[in-house]
Scaffold this motif. Sequence first.
Motif, PDB file in Angstrom:
ATOM      1  N   HIS A  62       8.938  -3.804  -7.516  1.00  0.00           N
ATOM      2  CA  HIS A  62       7.506  -4.117  -7.547  1.00  0.00           C
ATOM      3  C   HIS A  62       7.302  -5.603  -7.814  1.00  0.00           C
ATOM      4  O   HIS A  62       7.630  -6.098  -8.873  1.00  0.00           O
ATOM      5  CB  HIS A  62       6.852  -3.277  -8.643  1.00  0.00           C
ATOM      6  CG  HIS A  62       5.371  -3.409  -8.701  1.00  0.00           C
ATOM      7  ND1 HIS A  62       4.705  -3.897  -9.796  1.00  0.00           N
ATOM      8  CD2 HIS A  62       4.414  -3.112  -7.776  1.00  0.00           C
ATOM      9  CE1 HIS A  62       3.422  -3.879  -9.563  1.00  0.00           C
ATOM     10  NE2 HIS A  62       3.205  -3.414  -8.348  1.00  0.00           N
ATOM     11  N   GLU A  68       8.298  -4.759  -2.792  1.00  0.00           N
ATOM     12  CA  GLU A  68       6.835  -4.796  -2.609  1.00  0.00           C
ATOM     13  C   GLU A  68       6.340  -6.179  -2.984  1.00  0.00           C
ATOM     14  O   GLU A  68       6.759  -6.735  -4.013  1.00  0.00           O
ATOM     15  CB  GLU A  68       6.159  -3.743  -3.496  1.00  0.00           C
ATOM     16  CG  GLU A  68       4.667  -3.577  -3.233  1.00  0.00           C
ATOM     17  CD  GLU A  68       3.747  -4.291  -4.229  1.00  0.00           C
ATOM     18  OE1 GLU A  68       2.529  -4.150  -4.090  1.00  0.00           O
ATOM     19  OE2 GLU A  68       4.240  -5.016  -5.132  1.00  0.00           O
ATOM     20  N   ASP A  70       2.560  -8.831  -2.747  1.00  0.00           N
ATOM     21  CA  ASP A  70       1.115  -8.890  -2.517  1.00  0.00           C
ATOM     22  C   ASP A  70       0.828 -10.145  -1.704  1.00  0.00           C
ATOM     23  O   ASP A  70       1.410 -11.200  -1.986  1.00  0.00           O
ATOM     24  CB  ASP A  70       0.381  -8.989  -3.854  1.00  0.00           C
ATOM     25  CG  ASP A  70       0.814  -7.903  -4.807  1.00  0.00           C
ATOM     26  OD1 ASP A  70       0.429  -6.742  -4.582  1.00  0.00           O
ATOM     27  OD2 ASP A  70       1.574  -8.206  -5.763  1.00  0.00           O
ATOM     28  N   HIS A  72      -0.480 -12.192  -6.407  1.00  0.00           N
ATOM     29  CA  HIS A  72      -1.217 -10.978  -6.760  1.00  0.00           C
ATOM     30  C   HIS A  72      -2.664 -11.217  -7.180  1.00  0.00           C
ATOM     31  O   HIS A  72      -3.578 -10.548  -6.712  1.00  0.00           O
ATOM     32  CB  HIS A  72      -0.485 -10.231  -7.884  1.00  0.00           C
ATOM     33  CG  HIS A  72      -1.185  -8.974  -8.304  1.00  0.00           C
ATOM     34  ND1 HIS A  72      -2.161  -8.945  -9.285  1.00  0.00           N
ATOM     35  CD2 HIS A  72      -1.078  -7.700  -7.840  1.00  0.00           C
ATOM     36  CE1 HIS A  72      -2.605  -7.717  -9.418  1.00  0.00           C
ATOM     37  NE2 HIS A  72      -1.971  -6.934  -8.559  1.00  0.00           N
ATOM     38  N   GLU A 125       1.577  -5.647   0.679  1.00  0.00           N
ATOM     39  CA  GLU A 125       0.263  -5.140   0.258  1.00  0.00           C
ATOM     40  C   GLU A 125      -0.801  -6.186   0.572  1.00  0.00           C
ATOM     41  O   GLU A 125      -0.777  -7.295   0.029  1.00  0.00           O
ATOM     42  CB  GLU A 125       0.256  -4.805  -1.242  1.00  0.00           C
ATOM     43  CG  GLU A 125      -1.111  -4.239  -1.627  1.00  0.00           C
ATOM     44  CD  GLU A 125      -1.331  -4.073  -3.122  1.00  0.00           C
ATOM     45  OE1 GLU A 125      -0.376  -4.091  -3.909  1.00  0.00           O
ATOM     46  OE2 GLU A 125      -2.515  -3.938  -3.489  1.00  0.00           O
ATOM     47  N   LYS A 167      -4.166  -7.785   0.103  1.00  0.00           N
ATOM     48  CA  LYS A 167      -5.143  -7.779  -0.985  1.00  0.00           C
ATOM     49  C   LYS A 167      -6.574  -7.878  -0.469  1.00  0.00           C
ATOM     50  O   LYS A 167      -7.501  -7.488  -1.157  1.00  0.00           O
ATOM     51  CB  LYS A 167      -4.847  -8.930  -1.962  1.00  0.00           C
ATOM     52  CG  LYS A 167      -3.691  -8.627  -2.899  1.00  0.00           C
ATOM     53  CD  LYS A 167      -4.022  -7.420  -3.784  1.00  0.00           C
ATOM     54  CE  LYS A 167      -2.939  -7.099  -4.778  1.00  0.00           C
ATOM     55  NZ  LYS A 167      -3.100  -5.770  -5.374  1.00  0.00           N
TER      56      LYS A 167
END
Length: 233
Positions: free
Chosen positions: A6, A33, A35, A47, A99, A101
């Motif tokens: 993560h 993972e 962001d 993030h 991911e 955002k």
Amino acid sequence: MEIFAHRGASGDHPENTLIAIERAIEFGADGIEIDVQLADGQVMVFHDRWLHRTTNGYGRLQDLSFDRLRALSVGPGQQIPTLLEVLNCIQGRCCLNVELKHKEVAGPALTTLAFACQQLQFDPQQLIISSFHHRLLAQLKQHWPQFQYAGLTASVPLDLACFAERIGCSALHMDLSCLDEELVNDAHQRGLQVRVYTVDEVDDIAHLAEMKVDGIFSNFPARAIGYLQQARQ
Ligand code: G3P
Ligand code: MG
């Protein structure tokens, strides 16, 4: 059960940095993972909306020029990386979950991922695009069907995993704090994989393995991998 690091191996290294990603690969993580957000036209791996928690800067990520963002420190010898730098670092050695955002980053990010499949040894199936913006995922799936998609949820939806199936996702990424057996079973019945975030404690890992969850996101991938190896013996 697959282990995704993560934000990289972020329990031991600054999150969303090349060192955290490289370490997670060395530990044997199945995936990473990260962001992503758009700032000054670049896909930045970061993030928060604000800079102060993880850098030596202040203000909003989106308000700084690329040069000023790159002058910030996110840990010893580490800058905020771009998505392309992360792809160059991984070179197809493991899966990458990107991911999104916000909506604005989607087009530039997926264009970069398509480039990585042509030039950087990635198979499109190694690239998983996730977001809490489910309508965005549905649009992206139409334009870039070659990638995997995962619907993120921090709740138990009224229709359980139906939303993810409607988008054409291959997985549901759910928050550990709303872990729900009905939701896990419903996702599996619809042919979706289930990955849970963020899982650092071995008791939680053991419980999720029993529930036949397909993957977890952990800030401490080495701990999670070590626990699973021991449990198999
Ligand atoms: O992608 C799983 C997880 O990272 C989603 O939440 O806030 O940690 O990006 P967050
Ligand atoms: Mg994330």
